[in-house]
Design a protein around this motif. Structure first.
Motif, PDB file in Angstrom:
ATOM      1  N   UNK A 130       7.281 -16.610 -10.589  1.00  0.00           N
ATOM      2  CA  UNK A 130       8.201 -17.295 -10.107  1.00  0.00           C
ATOM      3  C   UNK A 130       8.252 -18.912  -9.880  1.00  0.00           C
ATOM      4  N   UNK A 131       9.256 -18.805 -10.115  1.00  0.00           N
ATOM      5  CA  UNK A 131       9.976 -20.869 -10.008  1.00  0.00           C
ATOM      6  C   UNK A 131      11.284 -20.886  -8.945  1.00  0.00           C
ATOM      7  N   UNK A 132      10.037 -21.647  -7.868  1.00  0.00           N
ATOM      8  CA  UNK A 132      12.107 -22.017  -6.968  1.00  0.00           C
ATOM      9  C   UNK A 132      13.029 -23.201  -7.881  1.00  0.00           C
ATOM     10  N   UNK A 133      14.301 -22.725  -7.474  1.00  0.00           N
ATOM     11  CA  UNK A 133      15.162 -23.911  -8.135  1.00  0.00           C
ATOM     12  C   UNK A 133      14.699 -25.422  -7.086  1.00  0.00           C
ATOM     13  N   UNK A 145      16.387 -23.958  -4.465  1.00  0.00           N
ATOM     14  CA  UNK A 145      16.054 -22.537  -3.498  1.00  0.00           C
ATOM     15  C   UNK A 145      15.629 -21.815  -3.779  1.00  0.00           C
ATOM     16  N   UNK A 146      17.262 -20.779  -4.945  1.00  0.00           N
ATOM     17  CA  UNK A 146      17.102 -19.937  -5.441  1.00  0.00           C
ATOM     18  C   UNK A 146      15.388 -19.768  -6.108  1.00  0.00           C
ATOM     19  N   UNK A 147      14.652 -18.197  -6.087  1.00  0.00           N
ATOM     20  CA  UNK A 147      13.785 -17.782  -6.713  1.00  0.00           C
ATOM     21  C   UNK A 147      14.436 -17.152  -8.596  1.00  0.00           C
ATOM     22  N   UNK A 211      15.364 -12.937 -15.001  1.00  0.00           N
ATOM     23  CA  UNK A 211      16.690 -12.196 -13.476  1.00  0.00           C
ATOM     24  C   UNK A 211      16.099 -13.216 -12.074  1.00  0.00           C
ATOM     25  N   UNK A 212      16.722 -13.672 -11.431  1.00  0.00           N
ATOM     26  CA  UNK A 212      17.088 -13.529  -9.816  1.00  0.00           C
ATOM     27  C   UNK A 212      16.567 -13.107  -8.796  1.00  0.00           C
TER      28      UNK A 212
END
Length: 214
Positions: A130-133, A145-147, A211-212
Protein backbone atom coordinates in the motif's frame (compact mmCIF):
# COMPACT_ATOMS: atom_id res chain seq x y z
CA UNK A 1 -16.19 -13.39 -2.96
CA UNK A 2 -19.14 -15.58 -3.85
CA UNK A 3 -19.69 -16.28 -7.54
CA UNK A 4 -23.26 -14.92 -7.12
CA UNK A 5 -23.55 -11.15 -6.77
CA UNK A 6 -26.39 -10.08 -4.55
CA UNK A 7 -28.72 -7.11 -4.87
CA UNK A 8 -27.42 -5.78 -1.55
CA UNK A 9 -23.77 -6.07 -2.60
CA UNK A 10 -24.23 -4.13 -5.83
CA UNK A 11 -26.16 -1.28 -4.25
CA UNK A 12 -23.77 -1.10 -1.28
CA UNK A 13 -20.84 -0.86 -3.70
CA UNK A 14 -22.50 2.05 -5.53
CA UNK A 15 -23.06 3.82 -2.20
CA UNK A 16 -19.44 3.19 -1.17
CA UNK A 17 -18.16 4.52 -4.49
CA UNK A 18 -20.17 7.69 -4.01
CA UNK A 19 -18.82 8.10 -0.46
CA UNK A 20 -15.27 7.70 -1.76
CA UNK A 21 -15.76 10.72 -4.00
CA UNK A 22 -17.79 12.69 -1.46
CA UNK A 23 -21.09 12.24 -3.29
CA UNK A 24 -24.58 11.36 -2.16
CA UNK A 25 -26.50 8.80 -4.26
CA UNK A 26 -28.25 11.65 -6.09
CA UNK A 27 -24.98 13.54 -6.51
CA UNK A 28 -23.33 10.44 -7.97
CA UNK A 29 -26.22 10.01 -10.41
CA UNK A 30 -26.00 13.64 -11.53
CA UNK A 31 -22.25 13.40 -12.02
CA UNK A 32 -22.83 10.37 -14.26
CA UNK A 33 -25.43 12.25 -16.32
CA UNK A 34 -28.32 10.20 -14.97
CA UNK A 35 -31.63 11.18 -13.44
CA UNK A 36 -30.83 12.36 -9.87
CA UNK A 37 -33.22 9.78 -8.43
CA UNK A 38 -31.62 6.81 -10.22
CA UNK A 39 -29.74 5.58 -7.15
CA UNK A 40 -32.20 6.67 -4.48
CA UNK A 41 -33.12 3.98 -1.99
CA UNK A 42 -36.76 4.26 -2.99
CA UNK A 43 -35.77 3.08 -6.49
CA UNK A 44 -34.14 -0.13 -5.29
CA UNK A 45 -37.38 -1.99 -4.81
CA UNK A 46 -40.80 -1.81 -6.43
CA UNK A 47 -43.90 -0.91 -4.44
CA UNK A 48 -44.57 -4.66 -4.29
CA UNK A 49 -41.14 -5.32 -2.76
CA UNK A 50 -39.51 -6.75 -5.89
CA UNK A 51 -35.80 -5.98 -6.19
CA UNK A 52 -34.66 -3.47 -8.79
CA UNK A 53 -31.10 -3.78 -10.02
CA UNK A 54 -28.94 -0.94 -11.40
CA UNK A 55 -28.34 -1.30 -15.13
CA UNK A 56 -24.89 -2.11 -16.51
CA UNK A 57 -25.15 1.13 -18.47
CA UNK A 58 -25.64 3.20 -15.31
CA UNK A 59 -22.71 1.48 -13.60
CA UNK A 60 -20.52 2.09 -16.66
CA UNK A 61 -21.47 5.79 -16.65
CA UNK A 62 -20.61 6.06 -12.95
CA UNK A 63 -17.19 4.50 -13.48
CA UNK A 64 -16.50 6.84 -16.39
CA UNK A 65 -17.65 9.91 -14.47
CA UNK A 66 -15.62 9.16 -11.34
CA UNK A 67 -12.59 7.68 -13.10
CA UNK A 68 -12.88 4.52 -11.00
CA UNK A 69 -11.89 1.23 -12.60
CA UNK A 70 -14.01 -1.91 -12.79
CA UNK A 71 -11.46 -3.57 -10.47
CA UNK A 72 -12.11 -0.87 -7.87
CA UNK A 73 -15.87 -1.30 -8.15
CA UNK A 74 -15.64 -5.08 -7.82
CA UNK A 75 -13.41 -4.64 -4.77
CA UNK A 76 -16.20 -2.59 -3.18
CA UNK A 77 -18.64 -5.36 -4.10
CA UNK A 78 -16.33 -7.87 -2.42
CA UNK A 79 -15.99 -5.64 0.64
CA UNK A 80 -19.73 -5.70 1.15
CA UNK A 81 -20.10 -9.38 0.34
CA UNK A 82 -17.39 -10.69 2.62
CA UNK A 83 -16.96 -7.92 5.16
CA UNK A 84 -14.25 -8.72 7.64
CA UNK A 85 -13.62 -12.29 6.49
CA UNK A 86 -10.90 -11.73 3.94
CA UNK A 87 -8.73 -9.05 5.43
CA UNK A 88 -4.97 -9.34 5.33
CA UNK A 89 -2.08 -7.16 6.37
CA UNK A 90 -0.02 -5.43 3.70
CA UNK A 91 3.07 -3.20 4.00
CA UNK A 92 2.29 0.54 3.89
CA UNK A 93 4.48 3.53 3.14
CA UNK A 94 3.90 7.10 2.02
CA UNK A 95 4.42 7.90 -1.65
CA UNK A 96 6.75 10.72 -0.63
CA UNK A 97 8.94 8.26 1.27
CA UNK A 98 9.02 5.72 -1.54
CA UNK A 99 11.83 7.51 -3.39
CA UNK A 100 14.23 6.92 -0.51
CA UNK A 101 16.44 3.86 -0.89
CA UNK A 102 15.91 0.63 0.98
CA UNK A 103 12.16 0.08 0.59
CA UNK A 104 12.12 -1.76 -2.77
CA UNK A 105 14.24 -4.23 -4.66
CA UNK A 106 15.23 -3.70 -8.30
CA UNK A 107 11.89 -5.07 -9.54
CA UNK A 108 9.74 -2.87 -7.31
CA UNK A 109 8.88 -5.48 -4.69
CA UNK A 110 8.62 -4.34 -1.06
CA UNK A 111 11.71 -5.11 0.97
CA UNK A 112 13.60 -3.95 4.03
CA UNK A 113 12.39 -2.38 7.25
CA UNK A 114 10.58 0.86 7.94
CA UNK A 115 7.19 -0.12 6.53
CA UNK A 116 3.97 0.40 8.45
CA UNK A 117 1.05 -2.01 7.99
CA UNK A 118 -2.55 -1.76 6.85
CA UNK A 119 -5.39 -4.28 6.75
CA UNK A 120 -6.98 -4.68 3.32
CA UNK A 121 -9.32 -7.07 1.57
CA UNK A 122 -7.54 -10.09 0.09
CA UNK A 123 -8.32 -9.03 -3.47
CA UNK A 124 -4.63 -8.52 -4.23
CA UNK A 125 -1.68 -10.85 -4.72
CA UNK A 126 0.85 -11.71 -2.04
CA UNK A 127 3.37 -9.23 -3.45
CA UNK A 128 1.05 -6.22 -3.18
CA UNK A 129 1.66 -3.30 -0.86
CA UNK A 130 0.00 0.00 0.00
CA UNK A 131 1.14 3.54 -0.82
CA UNK A 132 -0.39 6.63 0.74
CA UNK A 133 -0.91 9.35 -1.87
CA UNK A 134 0.59 12.76 -1.17
CA UNK A 135 -0.13 15.92 -3.11
CA UNK A 136 -2.75 16.49 -5.80
CA UNK A 137 -1.10 15.08 -8.92
CA UNK A 138 -3.70 12.26 -9.09
CA UNK A 139 -6.70 14.42 -8.15
CA UNK A 140 -9.61 14.09 -8.44
CA UNK A 141 -9.22 10.31 -8.82
CA UNK A 142 -6.94 9.91 -5.81
CA UNK A 143 -6.67 12.63 -3.21
CA UNK A 144 -4.00 13.51 -0.68
CA UNK A 145 -4.14 10.85 2.05
CA UNK A 146 -5.84 8.17 -0.05
CA UNK A 147 -4.22 4.74 0.01
CA UNK A 148 -3.69 2.76 -3.19
CA UNK A 149 -2.90 -0.94 -3.40
CA UNK A 150 0.02 -1.60 -5.76
CA UNK A 151 1.38 -4.82 -7.25
CA UNK A 152 4.70 -5.12 -9.10
CA UNK A 153 3.68 -8.66 -10.08
CA UNK A 154 0.48 -7.66 -11.88
CA UNK A 155 0.58 -7.31 -15.69
CA UNK A 156 0.52 -3.70 -16.90
CA UNK A 157 -1.49 -2.60 -19.93
CA UNK A 158 -2.21 0.69 -21.64
CA UNK A 159 -4.72 2.70 -19.62
CA UNK A 160 -3.70 1.17 -16.28
CA UNK A 161 -2.84 3.45 -13.40
CA UNK A 162 0.72 2.82 -12.32
CA UNK A 163 3.43 3.86 -9.91
CA UNK A 164 6.80 4.46 -11.57
CA UNK A 165 10.18 4.90 -9.92
CA UNK A 166 13.02 6.43 -11.93
CA UNK A 167 16.72 5.83 -11.51
CA UNK A 168 17.02 9.29 -9.92
CA UNK A 169 14.65 8.24 -7.12
CA UNK A 170 11.55 10.06 -8.34
CA UNK A 171 8.32 8.19 -7.65
CA UNK A 172 5.13 9.17 -9.45
CA UNK A 173 1.59 7.87 -9.85
CA UNK A 174 0.30 8.22 -13.42
CA UNK A 175 -1.71 6.47 -16.12
CA UNK A 176 0.21 4.36 -18.63
CA UNK A 177 -0.39 5.95 -22.00
CA UNK A 178 2.01 3.97 -24.19
CA UNK A 179 5.10 1.77 -24.07
CA UNK A 180 7.73 1.47 -26.77
CA UNK A 181 11.09 -0.26 -26.90
CA UNK A 182 12.76 2.96 -25.78
CA UNK A 183 10.26 5.00 -23.79
CA UNK A 184 7.36 4.85 -21.37
CA UNK A 185 4.70 7.52 -21.89
CA UNK A 186 2.76 8.52 -18.80
CA UNK A 187 -0.44 10.55 -18.62
CA UNK A 188 -1.17 12.80 -15.65
CA UNK A 189 -4.61 12.31 -14.14
CA UNK A 190 -4.67 15.92 -12.97
CA UNK A 191 -4.60 18.16 -16.09
CA UNK A 192 -2.66 20.76 -14.10
CA UNK A 193 0.37 18.46 -14.29
CA UNK A 194 2.24 17.67 -17.52
CA UNK A 195 2.37 14.23 -19.11
CA UNK A 196 5.76 12.54 -18.98
CA UNK A 197 7.88 10.57 -21.44
CA UNK A 198 10.58 8.62 -19.61
CA UNK A 199 13.38 6.68 -21.37
CA UNK A 200 13.20 3.01 -20.42
CA UNK A 201 16.77 3.00 -19.18
CA UNK A 202 15.77 5.67 -16.65
CA UNK A 203 12.91 3.59 -15.19
CA UNK A 204 13.83 1.46 -12.18
CA UNK A 205 10.43 -0.23 -12.04
CA UNK A 206 6.75 0.20 -12.80
CA UNK A 207 3.94 -1.35 -10.74
CA UNK A 208 0.22 -1.42 -11.40
CA UNK A 209 -2.27 0.27 -9.06
CA UNK A 210 -4.89 -2.41 -8.39
CA UNK A 211 -7.40 -0.34 -6.48
CA UNK A 212 -7.81 2.27 -3.76
CA UNK A 213 -8.39 1.15 -0.21
CA UNK A 214 -11.04 2.78 1.94
Amino acid sequence: MSDILTHEQIWAAIDALGERYGLTPSGLARKAGLDPTTFNRSKRETAQGRQRWPSTESIAKVLQATGASLDEFMTLVAANGEAGRLRHTRPLIGLAQAGVGGFFDDAGFATGAGWDEIDILAEADEHSYALEISGDSMAPLYRDGDVVIVSPAAPVRRGDRVVVKTTTGEVMAKELKRQTARTIELKSINPAYPDRVVPRDEVSWMARILWASQ
